[in-house]
Design an enzyme around this catalytic site. Sequence first.
Site, PDB file in Angstrom:
ATOM      1  N   ARG A  99       0.811  -1.216   0.000  1.00  0.00           N
ATOM      2  CA  ARG A  99       0.000   0.000   0.000  1.00  0.00           C
ATOM      3  C   ARG A  99       0.846   1.267   0.000  1.00  0.00           C
ATOM      4  NH1 ARG A  99      -3.105   1.745  -2.709  1.00  0.00           N
ATOM      5  NH2 ARG A  99      -4.100  -0.295  -2.551  1.00  0.00           N
ATOM      6  N   LYS A 136       1.708  24.411  -2.984  1.00  0.00           N
ATOM      7  CA  LYS A 136       0.421  23.801  -2.637  1.00  0.00           C
ATOM      8  C   LYS A 136       0.547  22.285  -2.760  1.00  0.00           C
ATOM      9  CE  LYS A 136      -2.017  27.904  -4.264  1.00  0.00           C
ATOM     10  NZ  LYS A 136      -2.932  28.474  -5.283  1.00  0.00           N
ATOM     11  N   LYS A 168       4.769  38.274  -2.111  1.00  0.00           N
ATOM     12  CA  LYS A 168       3.391  38.220  -2.601  1.00  0.00           C
ATOM     13  C   LYS A 168       2.616  39.442  -2.108  1.00  0.00           C
ATOM     14  CE  LYS A 168       1.672  34.489  -3.797  1.00  0.00           C
ATOM     15  NZ  LYS A 168       0.910  33.213  -3.932  1.00  0.00           N
ATOM     16  N   GLU A 201       5.287  39.730  -6.784  1.00  0.00           N
ATOM     17  CA  GLU A 201       3.959  39.594  -7.386  1.00  0.00           C
ATOM     18  C   GLU A 201       3.362  40.972  -7.587  1.00  0.00           C
ATOM     19  OE1 GLU A 201       0.859  36.562  -5.964  1.00  0.00           O
ATOM     20  OE2 GLU A 201       0.126  38.444  -5.114  1.00  0.00           O
ATOM     21  N   ASP A 222      -0.161  38.570 -11.394  1.00  0.00           N
ATOM     22  CA  ASP A 222      -1.202  37.869 -10.642  1.00  0.00           C
ATOM     23  C   ASP A 222      -2.591  38.211 -11.172  1.00  0.00           C
ATOM     24  OD1 ASP A 222      -2.330  36.309  -8.509  1.00  0.00           O
ATOM     25  OD2 ASP A 222      -2.792  38.185  -7.477  1.00  0.00           O
TER      26      ASP A 222
END
Length: 283
Positions: A99, A136, A168, A201, A222
């Site tokens: 697994r 992410k 950012k 950004e 962005d």
Amino acid sequence: MLSVDELTDRLIDLSFAEDIGDGDHTTLCCIPADAVGKSRLIIKEDGILAGVEVAKEVFRRFDSTLQVEVLIGDGSPVKVGDIAMIVTGKVQSLLQTERLMLNIMQRMSGIATMTHKYQQALIDAGTKTRVLDTRKTTPGMRMLEKEAVKIGGGTNHRIGLFDMILLKDNHVDFAGGIHNAISRAKEYCKKNGKNLKIEIEVRNFKELEEALLEKPDRIMFDNFTPEDTVKAVQIVNHQCETESSGGITFDNMIPYAKAGVDFISFGALTHSVKGLDMSFKAV
């Protein structure tokens, strides 16, 4: 800082701990300890294979006597019915590693497959734009997921918060603007002896003009439209690298690439990927 190998080892150990606990009682109750067998990794869906080297480490760390015969390596195209590897050894070990090995290989292969699809489409469209991943990622699996992106032909953005400065919108707002954010970043790197790329950004053309005055290594557009991206790339005019991000998908990415950006980043490569179907069956 832990190395990639050390992080992988910790992930494998933790994964076995959460899966096996005080023992795989299903296997222990019905399989003799001295039983020896063989299992094949069977591909059940077309795609790009990834995770073979990690799978070998899973087998080695659990039972070093397991013999792994790799038939198809990382980065190779696979189709339904292909046999990627054959593993021989104690049946108990084959069952207890199954697994974890599949979880890793299915996810890494899914990421590599999606990345390859995106990057190949950009190439086929006649662009030089490169596919980037993001942070992410699945907690604990980042190194494996980013390796899968590379195997699929994509490019890693930053690995974490330590290997690049990405200013950012929140950083800019808290710092009091583009100038403050970038100048402080440069001062920080100089003071601390850090040779880090600085990316900023921008949300509009005013911020873009402000950013260019500060000479960052890369500017991220962005949530720009494709039309605004064309204009933005022209304004930058190769003064630094360019990246598009925000709301870009496989279905709408080509106009952004044709605008001339160097990179497009896609969180979906790691946060919304479907694992590639495969199974580990006794011979």
